[in-house]
Write an enzyme that holds these catalytic residues in place. Structure first.
Site, PDB file in Angstrom:
ATOM      1  N   CYS A  79       0.836  -1.213   0.000  1.00  0.00           N
ATOM      2  CA  CYS A  79       0.000   0.000   0.000  1.00  0.00           C
ATOM      3  C   CYS A  79       0.869   1.261   0.000  1.00  0.00           C
ATOM      4  CB  CYS A  79      -0.969  -0.039   1.179  1.00  0.00           C
ATOM      5  SG  CYS A  79      -2.368   1.098   0.993  1.00  0.00           S
ATOM      6  N   HIS A 167      -3.736  -5.217   0.682  1.00  0.00           N
ATOM      7  CA  HIS A 167      -3.180  -5.705   1.946  1.00  0.00           C
ATOM      8  C   HIS A 167      -3.251  -7.228   1.997  1.00  0.00           C
ATOM      9  CE1 HIS A 167      -2.638  -1.862   4.090  1.00  0.00           C
ATOM     10  NE2 HIS A 167      -3.639  -1.453   3.328  1.00  0.00           N
ATOM     11  N   GLU A 169      -2.054  -9.095   4.199  1.00  0.00           N
ATOM     12  CA  GLU A 169      -2.033  -9.569   5.579  1.00  0.00           C
ATOM     13  C   GLU A 169      -3.414  -9.737   6.203  1.00  0.00           C
ATOM     14  OE1 GLU A 169      -1.471  -5.014   5.823  1.00  0.00           O
ATOM     15  OE2 GLU A 169      -1.035  -6.670   4.449  1.00  0.00           O
TER      16      GLU A 169
END
Length: 509
Positions: A79, A167, A169
Protein backbone atom coordinates in the site's frame (compact mmCIF):
# COMPACT_ATOMS: atom_id res chain seq x y z
CA UNK A 1 20.88 -20.00 11.53
CA UNK A 2 17.78 -17.85 12.02
CA UNK A 3 16.89 -15.73 9.00
CA UNK A 4 14.99 -12.53 9.78
CA UNK A 5 12.58 -10.21 8.02
CA UNK A 6 12.43 -6.49 8.78
CA UNK A 7 9.02 -4.81 8.69
CA UNK A 8 9.34 -1.04 8.51
CA UNK A 9 6.25 0.53 10.08
CA UNK A 10 4.73 3.68 8.62
CA UNK A 11 1.81 3.66 11.04
CA UNK A 12 -0.69 1.35 9.37
CA UNK A 13 -3.37 -0.25 11.53
CA UNK A 14 -2.48 -3.51 9.77
CA UNK A 15 1.29 -3.57 10.39
CA UNK A 16 0.99 -6.04 13.26
CA UNK A 17 -1.01 -8.34 11.01
CA UNK A 18 1.87 -8.44 8.53
CA UNK A 19 4.07 -9.73 11.35
CA UNK A 20 1.43 -12.27 12.34
CA UNK A 21 1.25 -13.69 8.81
CA UNK A 22 5.03 -13.84 8.46
CA UNK A 23 5.35 -15.66 11.80
CA UNK A 24 2.66 -18.13 10.69
CA UNK A 25 5.05 -19.11 7.89
CA UNK A 26 7.60 -20.05 10.61
CA UNK A 27 9.75 -17.08 9.65
CA UNK A 28 11.02 -14.66 12.29
CA UNK A 29 10.33 -10.97 11.76
CA UNK A 30 10.56 -7.70 13.66
CA UNK A 31 8.60 -4.45 13.38
CA UNK A 32 10.54 -1.20 13.67
CA UNK A 33 9.23 2.38 13.17
CA UNK A 34 10.52 4.09 10.04
CA UNK A 35 11.69 7.06 12.16
CA UNK A 36 13.50 5.06 14.84
CA UNK A 37 15.29 2.29 12.96
CA UNK A 38 18.10 1.29 15.30
CA UNK A 39 18.97 -2.05 13.74
CA UNK A 40 21.72 -3.60 11.65
CA UNK A 41 20.19 -3.90 8.19
CA UNK A 42 22.72 -6.60 7.32
CA UNK A 43 21.09 -8.92 9.86
CA UNK A 44 17.84 -9.04 7.86
CA UNK A 45 17.37 -11.08 4.72
CA UNK A 46 14.30 -9.26 3.35
CA UNK A 47 12.36 -6.06 4.02
CA UNK A 48 8.64 -5.23 3.97
CA UNK A 49 7.33 -1.64 3.97
CA UNK A 50 3.96 -1.28 5.68
CA UNK A 51 0.96 0.79 4.77
CA UNK A 52 0.20 4.18 6.32
CA UNK A 53 -2.68 6.60 6.92
CA UNK A 54 -0.54 9.27 5.21
CA UNK A 55 -0.12 10.12 1.53
CA UNK A 56 3.20 10.08 -0.33
CA UNK A 57 2.01 13.24 -2.08
CA UNK A 58 1.53 15.31 1.06
CA UNK A 59 3.96 17.68 2.72
CA UNK A 60 3.97 15.51 5.84
CA UNK A 61 4.68 12.29 3.92
CA UNK A 62 6.70 9.84 5.99
CA UNK A 63 10.16 9.60 4.41
CA UNK A 64 12.65 6.79 4.69
CA UNK A 65 15.98 6.37 2.90
CA UNK A 66 15.83 3.15 0.89
CA UNK A 67 19.39 3.48 -0.47
CA UNK A 68 20.77 0.60 1.60
CA UNK A 69 17.76 -1.64 0.89
CA UNK A 70 16.42 -1.14 -2.64
CA UNK A 71 18.43 -3.29 -5.03
CA UNK A 72 20.38 -4.73 -2.12
CA UNK A 73 17.78 -6.91 -0.38
CA UNK A 74 14.43 -8.31 -1.53
CA UNK A 75 11.89 -5.53 -0.89
CA UNK A 76 8.09 -5.67 -0.73
CA UNK A 77 6.07 -2.47 -0.43
CA UNK A 78 2.49 -2.80 0.83
CA UNK A 79 0.00 0.00 0.00
CA UNK A 80 1.83 3.16 1.18
CA UNK A 81 5.07 1.20 0.85
CA UNK A 82 4.31 0.40 -2.80
CA UNK A 83 3.29 3.99 -3.53
CA UNK A 84 6.44 5.27 -1.82
CA UNK A 85 8.67 3.06 -3.98
CA UNK A 86 6.83 4.20 -7.11
CA UNK A 87 6.53 7.92 -6.32
CA UNK A 88 10.15 8.48 -5.33
CA UNK A 89 11.69 6.35 -8.09
CA UNK A 90 10.31 7.90 -11.24
CA UNK A 91 6.69 6.79 -11.06
CA UNK A 92 3.61 8.91 -10.37
CA UNK A 93 1.01 8.65 -7.61
CA UNK A 94 -2.26 10.56 -7.95
CA UNK A 95 -5.50 10.80 -5.96
CA UNK A 96 -7.92 7.99 -6.80
CA UNK A 97 -11.08 8.92 -8.66
CA UNK A 98 -12.88 7.22 -5.80
CA UNK A 99 -11.68 5.91 -2.47
CA UNK A 100 -10.50 2.36 -3.06
CA UNK A 101 -11.53 0.58 0.10
CA UNK A 102 -12.77 -2.93 0.76
CA UNK A 103 -12.97 -6.11 -1.28
CA UNK A 104 -11.67 -6.24 -4.84
CA UNK A 105 -10.63 -8.97 -7.24
CA UNK A 106 -7.42 -9.33 -9.24
CA UNK A 107 -8.79 -9.43 -12.78
CA UNK A 108 -5.42 -9.71 -14.49
CA UNK A 109 -2.39 -11.55 -13.04
CA UNK A 110 1.04 -12.25 -14.53
CA UNK A 111 1.56 -15.77 -13.25
CA UNK A 112 5.03 -15.88 -14.79
CA UNK A 113 6.15 -13.60 -11.99
CA UNK A 114 7.14 -15.59 -8.87
CA UNK A 115 5.16 -13.26 -6.57
CA UNK A 116 1.91 -14.64 -8.01
CA UNK A 117 2.96 -18.24 -8.41
CA UNK A 118 -0.13 -20.39 -7.77
CA UNK A 119 -2.49 -17.38 -7.49
CA UNK A 120 -5.57 -17.63 -9.71
CA UNK A 121 -7.19 -14.77 -11.59
CA UNK A 122 -10.18 -13.42 -9.70
CA UNK A 123 -8.70 -13.92 -6.23
CA UNK A 124 -10.13 -11.53 -3.65
CA UNK A 125 -7.90 -8.87 -2.09
CA UNK A 126 -8.48 -6.05 0.39
CA UNK A 127 -7.91 -2.44 -0.68
CA UNK A 128 -7.54 0.50 1.71
CA UNK A 129 -6.12 3.61 0.03
CA UNK A 130 -7.17 6.98 -1.40
CA UNK A 131 -4.18 7.36 -3.78
CA UNK A 132 -3.28 5.17 -6.72
CA UNK A 133 -0.14 4.53 -8.79
CA UNK A 134 -0.77 6.07 -12.22
CA UNK A 135 2.63 5.31 -13.74
CA UNK A 136 5.39 2.96 -12.65
CA UNK A 137 9.09 3.58 -12.04
CA UNK A 138 11.60 2.90 -14.82
CA UNK A 139 12.28 -0.80 -15.35
CA UNK A 140 9.10 -1.71 -13.45
CA UNK A 141 6.28 -3.74 -14.94
CA UNK A 142 2.68 -4.25 -13.90
CA UNK A 143 2.04 -7.80 -12.69
CA UNK A 144 -1.53 -7.54 -11.37
CA UNK A 145 -4.60 -5.35 -11.86
CA UNK A 146 -8.18 -5.04 -10.68
CA UNK A 147 -11.06 -3.53 -12.62
CA UNK A 148 -10.47 -0.19 -10.85
CA UNK A 149 -6.73 -0.30 -10.10
CA UNK A 150 -4.46 -0.74 -13.10
CA UNK A 151 -1.20 -1.06 -11.17
CA UNK A 152 -2.41 -3.19 -8.26
CA UNK A 153 1.02 -4.81 -8.20
CA UNK A 154 4.35 -4.19 -9.89
CA UNK A 155 7.85 -5.61 -9.91
CA UNK A 156 11.37 -4.45 -10.65
CA UNK A 157 12.65 -7.96 -11.16
CA UNK A 158 16.36 -7.19 -11.57
CA UNK A 159 16.29 -5.55 -8.11
CA UNK A 160 13.88 -8.03 -6.44
CA UNK A 161 11.57 -5.08 -5.67
CA UNK A 162 7.81 -5.62 -5.48
CA UNK A 163 4.86 -3.38 -4.75
CA UNK A 164 1.23 -4.24 -4.01
CA UNK A 165 -1.53 -1.70 -3.46
CA UNK A 166 -3.66 -4.16 -1.50
CA UNK A 167 -3.18 -5.71 1.95
CA UNK A 168 -2.15 -9.39 1.79
CA UNK A 169 -2.03 -9.57 5.58
CA UNK A 170 -5.77 -9.14 6.24
CA UNK A 171 -8.22 -12.02 6.34
CA UNK A 172 -10.20 -10.72 3.35
CA UNK A 173 -7.23 -11.19 0.99
CA UNK A 174 -7.89 -14.85 0.29
CA UNK A 175 -4.43 -15.70 -1.06
CA UNK A 176 -2.54 -13.06 0.90
CA UNK A 177 -0.58 -15.58 2.94
CA UNK A 178 0.49 -17.40 -0.23
CA UNK A 179 1.68 -14.11 -1.76
CA UNK A 180 3.78 -13.42 1.33
CA UNK A 181 5.09 -16.98 1.19
CA UNK A 182 6.05 -16.50 -2.45
CA UNK A 183 7.96 -13.32 -1.59
CA UNK A 184 9.71 -14.63 1.50
CA UNK A 185 10.43 -18.26 0.64
CA UNK A 186 10.49 -18.43 -3.17
CA UNK A 187 11.93 -15.00 -3.97
CA UNK A 188 13.95 -14.15 -0.83
CA UNK A 189 15.03 -17.78 -0.24
CA UNK A 190 14.32 -17.59 3.49
CA UNK A 191 14.19 -20.90 5.34
CA UNK A 192 10.99 -21.37 7.42
CA UNK A 193 12.80 -22.71 10.49
CA UNK A 194 11.50 -20.49 13.29
CA UNK A 195 9.56 -22.92 15.52
CA UNK A 196 8.62 -23.06 19.24
CA UNK A 197 11.37 -25.63 19.84
CA UNK A 198 14.00 -23.57 18.05
CA UNK A 199 12.91 -20.46 19.97
CA UNK A 200 13.15 -22.27 23.32
CA UNK A 201 16.58 -23.72 22.57
CA UNK A 202 17.96 -20.39 21.37
CA UNK A 203 16.41 -18.39 24.22
CA UNK A 204 17.71 -20.72 26.94
CA UNK A 205 21.23 -20.43 25.49
CA UNK A 206 20.89 -16.61 25.30
CA UNK A 207 19.75 -16.45 28.93
CA UNK A 208 22.72 -18.56 30.05
CA UNK A 209 25.09 -16.33 28.10
CA UNK A 210 23.51 -13.09 29.33
CA UNK A 211 22.92 -13.95 32.99
CA UNK A 212 25.66 -16.46 33.69
CA UNK A 213 25.70 -17.43 37.36
CA UNK A 214 23.95 -14.26 38.55
CA UNK A 215 20.59 -14.30 40.32
CA UNK A 216 17.34 -13.25 38.65
CA UNK A 217 14.06 -12.22 40.23
CA UNK A 218 10.83 -12.61 38.28
CA UNK A 219 7.39 -11.29 39.03
CA UNK A 220 4.91 -14.12 38.57
CA UNK A 221 1.26 -13.32 37.94
CA UNK A 222 -0.14 -16.79 37.37
CA UNK A 223 -0.73 -15.91 33.73
CA UNK A 224 0.64 -17.55 30.61
CA UNK A 225 3.39 -15.02 29.90
CA UNK A 226 5.10 -14.97 33.28
CA UNK A 227 4.72 -18.75 33.65
CA UNK A 228 6.42 -19.48 30.31
CA UNK A 229 9.11 -16.90 31.09
CA UNK A 230 9.69 -18.57 34.47
CA UNK A 231 10.09 -22.06 32.96
CA UNK A 232 12.53 -20.80 30.30
CA UNK A 233 14.59 -19.02 32.95
CA UNK A 234 14.46 -22.03 35.28
CA UNK A 235 15.75 -24.31 32.52
CA UNK A 236 18.58 -21.84 31.89
CA UNK A 237 19.69 -20.91 35.43
CA UNK A 238 17.88 -23.28 37.81
CA UNK A 239 17.90 -22.22 41.47
CA UNK A 240 19.33 -18.80 40.63
CA UNK A 241 15.80 -17.81 39.59
CA UNK A 242 13.76 -16.31 42.44
CA UNK A 243 10.06 -15.87 41.59
CA UNK A 244 7.90 -13.37 43.45
CA UNK A 245 4.13 -13.23 43.28
CA UNK A 246 2.76 -9.93 44.55
CA UNK A 247 -0.78 -9.55 45.82
CA UNK A 248 -1.59 -5.99 44.76
CA UNK A 249 -5.12 -6.28 46.10
CA UNK A 250 -6.44 -6.05 42.54
CA UNK A 251 -6.47 -9.73 41.68
CA UNK A 252 -9.46 -11.94 41.04
CA UNK A 253 -11.29 -13.51 43.97
CA UNK A 254 -9.02 -15.90 45.96
CA UNK A 255 -6.43 -15.65 43.19
CA UNK A 256 -3.41 -15.00 45.43
CA UNK A 257 -3.52 -18.39 47.11
CA UNK A 258 -4.72 -20.31 44.06
CA UNK A 259 -1.83 -18.98 41.98
CA UNK A 260 0.68 -19.97 44.64
CA UNK A 261 -0.88 -23.44 44.78
CA UNK A 262 -0.68 -23.98 41.02
CA UNK A 263 3.09 -23.51 41.01
CA UNK A 264 3.62 -26.23 43.59
CA UNK A 265 5.31 -29.19 41.96
CA UNK A 266 6.76 -27.16 39.07
CA UNK A 267 10.11 -26.87 40.80
CA UNK A 268 10.00 -23.08 40.84
CA UNK A 269 11.23 -21.08 43.81
CA UNK A 270 8.19 -18.86 44.48
CA UNK A 271 7.61 -16.34 47.27
CA UNK A 272 4.21 -14.72 47.87
CA UNK A 273 4.18 -11.07 48.97
CA UNK A 274 0.95 -9.49 50.21
CA UNK A 275 1.20 -5.78 49.38
CA UNK A 276 -2.50 -5.15 48.78
CA UNK A 277 -2.85 -2.33 51.34
CA UNK A 278 0.20 -0.55 49.91
CA UNK A 279 -1.21 -0.55 46.35
CA UNK A 280 -4.77 0.38 47.26
CA UNK A 281 -3.64 3.22 49.53
CA UNK A 282 -1.58 4.64 46.65
CA UNK A 283 -4.64 4.46 44.36
CA UNK A 284 -6.81 6.46 46.75
CA UNK A 285 -8.68 9.15 44.76
CA UNK A 286 -6.81 8.29 41.52
CA UNK A 287 -9.40 8.28 38.72
CA UNK A 288 -7.46 8.75 35.48
CA UNK A 289 -6.74 5.38 33.74
CA UNK A 290 -3.25 6.37 32.60
CA UNK A 291 -2.39 7.60 36.08
CA UNK A 292 -3.64 4.34 37.59
CA UNK A 293 -1.26 2.38 35.36
CA UNK A 294 1.65 4.62 36.31
CA UNK A 295 0.90 4.40 40.04
CA UNK A 296 0.66 0.61 39.88
CA UNK A 297 3.78 0.31 37.72
CA UNK A 298 5.79 2.39 40.18
CA UNK A 299 4.40 0.44 43.13
CA UNK A 300 5.49 -2.84 41.52
CA UNK A 301 8.98 -1.46 41.08
CA UNK A 302 9.06 -0.34 44.72
CA UNK A 303 7.95 -3.77 45.93
CA UNK A 304 10.42 -5.59 43.73
CA UNK A 305 13.22 -3.27 44.76
CA UNK A 306 12.50 -4.09 48.40
CA UNK A 307 12.33 -7.82 47.70
CA UNK A 308 15.45 -7.76 45.53
CA UNK A 309 17.47 -6.39 48.42
CA UNK A 310 16.48 -9.46 50.42
CA UNK A 311 18.00 -11.73 47.75
CA UNK A 312 21.74 -11.49 48.10
CA UNK A 313 23.39 -11.06 44.71
CA UNK A 314 20.25 -10.41 42.65
CA UNK A 315 21.34 -8.63 39.47
CA UNK A 316 18.40 -9.06 37.10
CA UNK A 317 14.66 -8.42 36.97
CA UNK A 318 12.87 -10.72 34.50
CA UNK A 319 9.53 -9.69 33.01
CA UNK A 320 6.90 -11.47 30.94
CA UNK A 321 6.67 -8.65 28.41
CA UNK A 322 5.31 -9.83 25.04
CA UNK A 323 5.36 -8.24 21.60
CA UNK A 324 1.95 -6.48 21.66
CA UNK A 325 3.12 -4.69 24.85
CA UNK A 326 6.21 -3.50 23.01
CA UNK A 327 4.38 -2.54 19.80
CA UNK A 328 1.66 -0.58 21.61
CA UNK A 329 4.32 1.31 23.56
CA UNK A 330 6.19 2.41 20.41
CA UNK A 331 4.86 5.39 18.48
CA UNK A 332 5.53 6.10 14.82
CA UNK A 333 4.61 9.79 15.12
CA UNK A 334 5.88 10.50 18.64
CA UNK A 335 4.85 9.83 22.26
CA UNK A 336 1.44 11.42 21.83
CA UNK A 337 0.32 8.52 19.64
CA UNK A 338 1.08 5.83 22.21
CA UNK A 339 -2.09 3.85 22.96
CA UNK A 340 -1.40 3.17 26.62
CA UNK A 341 1.38 2.70 29.12
CA UNK A 342 2.56 -0.75 30.13
CA UNK A 343 4.16 -1.06 33.54
CA UNK A 344 6.24 -3.96 32.27
CA UNK A 345 7.76 -2.20 29.26
CA UNK A 346 10.94 -0.18 29.32
CA UNK A 347 13.80 0.45 31.67
CA UNK A 348 13.99 0.73 35.44
CA UNK A 349 14.68 3.81 37.57
CA UNK A 350 18.30 4.54 38.44
CA UNK A 351 17.82 3.69 42.12
CA UNK A 352 16.90 0.11 41.25
CA UNK A 353 20.17 -1.67 40.69
CA UNK A 354 18.77 -4.41 38.46
CA UNK A 355 19.08 -5.04 34.75
CA UNK A 356 15.97 -6.13 32.81
CA UNK A 357 15.67 -9.39 30.90
CA UNK A 358 12.54 -10.09 28.83
CA UNK A 359 12.76 -13.54 27.18
CA UNK A 360 9.32 -13.30 25.51
CA UNK A 361 9.36 -9.71 24.30
CA UNK A 362 9.32 -10.66 20.60
CA UNK A 363 6.43 -13.17 20.83
CA UNK A 364 2.70 -12.77 20.29
CA UNK A 365 0.39 -14.39 22.85
CA UNK A 366 -0.47 -17.45 20.77
CA UNK A 367 3.25 -17.98 20.12
CA UNK A 368 3.89 -17.84 23.89
CA UNK A 369 1.31 -20.60 24.33
CA UNK A 370 2.97 -22.74 21.65
CA UNK A 371 6.36 -22.27 23.30
CA UNK A 372 4.76 -23.22 26.62
CA UNK A 373 3.37 -26.40 25.08
CA UNK A 374 6.82 -27.28 23.74
CA UNK A 375 8.11 -26.89 27.32
CA UNK A 376 5.43 -29.35 28.55
CA UNK A 377 3.66 -26.77 30.73
CA UNK A 378 0.21 -27.88 31.92
CA UNK A 379 -2.53 -26.95 29.45
CA UNK A 380 -4.71 -25.53 32.24
CA UNK A 381 -2.06 -22.88 32.77
CA UNK A 382 -1.52 -22.25 29.06
CA UNK A 383 -5.24 -21.84 28.36
CA UNK A 384 -5.72 -19.28 31.09
CA UNK A 385 -7.19 -16.01 29.83
CA UNK A 386 -4.99 -12.90 29.72
CA UNK A 387 -5.42 -10.60 32.71
CA UNK A 388 -4.22 -6.98 32.70
CA UNK A 389 -1.14 -6.12 34.73
CA UNK A 390 -2.95 -3.32 36.60
CA UNK A 391 -5.64 -5.88 37.47
CA UNK A 392 -9.10 -4.81 38.51
CA UNK A 393 -7.98 -1.19 38.87
CA UNK A 394 -8.63 -0.62 35.17
CA UNK A 395 -11.89 -2.53 35.33
CA UNK A 396 -13.23 -0.15 37.97
CA UNK A 397 -14.08 3.10 36.21
CA UNK A 398 -13.15 6.04 38.38
CA UNK A 399 -11.63 5.79 41.85
CA UNK A 400 -10.67 2.44 43.36
CA UNK A 401 -11.92 1.45 46.82
CA UNK A 402 -11.94 -1.77 48.82
CA UNK A 403 -15.72 -1.91 48.55
CA UNK A 404 -15.65 -1.62 44.74
CA UNK A 405 -12.91 -4.24 44.49
CA UNK A 406 -14.95 -6.71 46.54
CA UNK A 407 -18.06 -6.11 44.42
CA UNK A 408 -16.13 -6.61 41.19
CA UNK A 409 -14.34 -9.71 42.46
CA UNK A 410 -17.67 -11.35 43.25
CA UNK A 411 -19.18 -10.40 39.88
CA UNK A 412 -16.09 -11.55 38.01
CA UNK A 413 -16.02 -14.89 39.84
CA UNK A 414 -19.64 -15.62 38.92
CA UNK A 415 -18.98 -14.76 35.26
CA UNK A 416 -15.72 -16.74 34.89
CA UNK A 417 -17.04 -19.76 36.81
CA UNK A 418 -20.14 -19.67 34.62
CA UNK A 419 -18.05 -19.73 31.44
CA UNK A 420 -16.13 -22.74 32.75
CA UNK A 421 -19.23 -24.61 33.92
CA UNK A 422 -20.95 -24.12 30.57
CA UNK A 423 -17.92 -25.20 28.51
CA UNK A 424 -17.45 -21.70 27.10
CA UNK A 425 -14.18 -20.66 28.77
CA UNK A 426 -11.84 -22.19 26.17
CA UNK A 427 -13.88 -20.65 23.33
CA UNK A 428 -13.18 -17.15 24.65
CA UNK A 429 -9.86 -15.27 24.35
CA UNK A 430 -10.46 -13.00 27.32
CA UNK A 431 -13.37 -12.29 29.63
CA UNK A 432 -14.06 -10.17 32.65
CA UNK A 433 -16.42 -7.73 34.31
CA UNK A 434 -16.25 -3.95 34.53
CA UNK A 435 -17.70 -1.87 37.35
CA UNK A 436 -19.07 1.17 35.56
CA UNK A 437 -19.37 3.41 38.59
CA UNK A 438 -22.73 4.45 37.15
CA UNK A 439 -25.72 3.93 39.40
CA UNK A 440 -29.18 3.22 38.10
CA UNK A 441 -32.67 2.82 39.53
CA UNK A 442 -33.99 -0.69 40.09
CA UNK A 443 -36.70 -2.54 41.95
CA UNK A 444 -36.03 -5.38 44.37
CA UNK A 445 -39.02 -6.75 46.20
CA UNK A 446 -41.27 -3.80 46.97
CA UNK A 447 -38.41 -1.32 47.25
CA UNK A 448 -36.71 0.92 44.75
CA UNK A 449 -32.94 0.63 44.60
CA UNK A 450 -30.19 2.92 43.31
CA UNK A 451 -27.17 0.70 42.83
CA UNK A 452 -24.20 -0.15 40.65
CA UNK A 453 -24.19 -1.29 37.02
CA UNK A 454 -21.65 -3.84 35.77
CA UNK A 455 -20.69 -4.70 32.19
CA UNK A 456 -19.62 -8.17 31.10
CA UNK A 457 -16.96 -8.43 28.40
CA UNK A 458 -15.94 -11.52 26.39
CA UNK A 459 -13.85 -11.34 23.23
CA UNK A 460 -12.32 -13.73 20.73
CA UNK A 461 -8.89 -13.00 19.29
CA UNK A 462 -5.61 -14.57 18.23
CA UNK A 463 -3.12 -12.25 19.87
CA UNK A 464 -5.07 -9.35 21.38
CA UNK A 465 -4.06 -6.88 18.64
CA UNK A 466 -7.58 -7.10 17.21
CA UNK A 467 -10.62 -8.67 18.85
CA UNK A 468 -14.32 -9.25 18.31
CA UNK A 469 -17.04 -9.69 20.90
CA UNK A 470 -18.27 -13.22 21.53
CA UNK A 471 -21.88 -14.04 20.76
CA UNK A 472 -22.58 -15.79 24.06
CA UNK A 473 -25.94 -17.63 24.27
CA UNK A 474 -28.80 -15.49 25.52
CA UNK A 475 -29.75 -18.15 28.03
CA UNK A 476 -26.25 -18.09 29.51
CA UNK A 477 -26.21 -14.30 29.78
CA UNK A 478 -29.64 -14.36 31.41
CA UNK A 479 -28.50 -16.94 33.95
CA UNK A 480 -25.31 -15.03 34.82
CA UNK A 481 -27.13 -11.69 35.05
CA UNK A 482 -29.71 -13.13 37.45
CA UNK A 483 -27.03 -14.79 39.56
CA UNK A 484 -25.01 -11.58 39.83
CA UNK A 485 -27.97 -9.41 40.80
CA UNK A 486 -29.28 -11.96 43.29
CA UNK A 487 -25.92 -12.66 44.95
CA UNK A 488 -23.80 -9.50 44.76
CA UNK A 489 -25.01 -6.82 47.10
CA UNK A 490 -24.83 -3.36 45.55
CA UNK A 491 -25.45 -4.38 41.91
CA UNK A 492 -28.88 -4.09 40.29
CA UNK A 493 -28.06 -3.96 36.55
CA UNK A 494 -25.90 -6.07 34.18
CA UNK A 495 -25.09 -5.17 30.55
CA UNK A 496 -23.06 -6.98 27.87
CA UNK A 497 -20.38 -5.20 25.81
CA UNK A 498 -20.69 -5.85 22.06
CA UNK A 499 -17.81 -3.62 20.87
CA UNK A 500 -14.92 -4.86 18.75
CA UNK A 501 -11.23 -3.82 18.78
CA UNK A 502 -10.80 -1.56 16.90
CA UNK A 503 -12.45 0.88 17.39
CA UNK A 504 -12.86 -0.03 21.08
CA UNK A 505 -10.17 -1.74 23.18
CA UNK A 506 -10.54 -4.99 25.10
CA UNK A 507 -10.25 -3.23 28.44
CA UNK A 508 -12.34 -0.19 29.27
CA UNK A 509 -9.45 1.80 30.74
Amino acid sequence: MEEKVLIIDFGSQYTQLIARRVRELFIYCEIHPYNNLKVDLNSFKAVILSGSPFSVRSEDALHFDLTKIKGVKPLLGVCYGAQYIAHFNGGKVIPSNKREYGRANLSDIDNSDPLFNGIKTGTQVWMSHSDTIESLPLNAKCIASTNDVKNASFSISDELVYGIQFHPEVYHSNDGKQILKNFLINISNIKPNWTPDSFSTKTILEIKKTVGSEKVILGLSGGVDSTVAAVLLHKAIGSNLHCIFVNNGLLRKDEFQSVLNQYEGMGLNVKGVNASKYFIDLLSNVKDPEQKRKVIGKAFIDVFDKEAKLINGAKWLAQGTIYPDVIESISVKGPSATIKSHHNVGGLPDFMKLSVIEPLKMLFKDEVRRVGASLKIDQNLLKRHPFPGPGLAIRILGDVTNEKIKILQEVDAIFIDGLKNHGLYDKVWQAGAILLSVKSVGVMGDERTYEECVALRAVESTDGMTADWVNLPYGFLQEISNKIINNVKGVNRVVYDISSKPPATIEWE
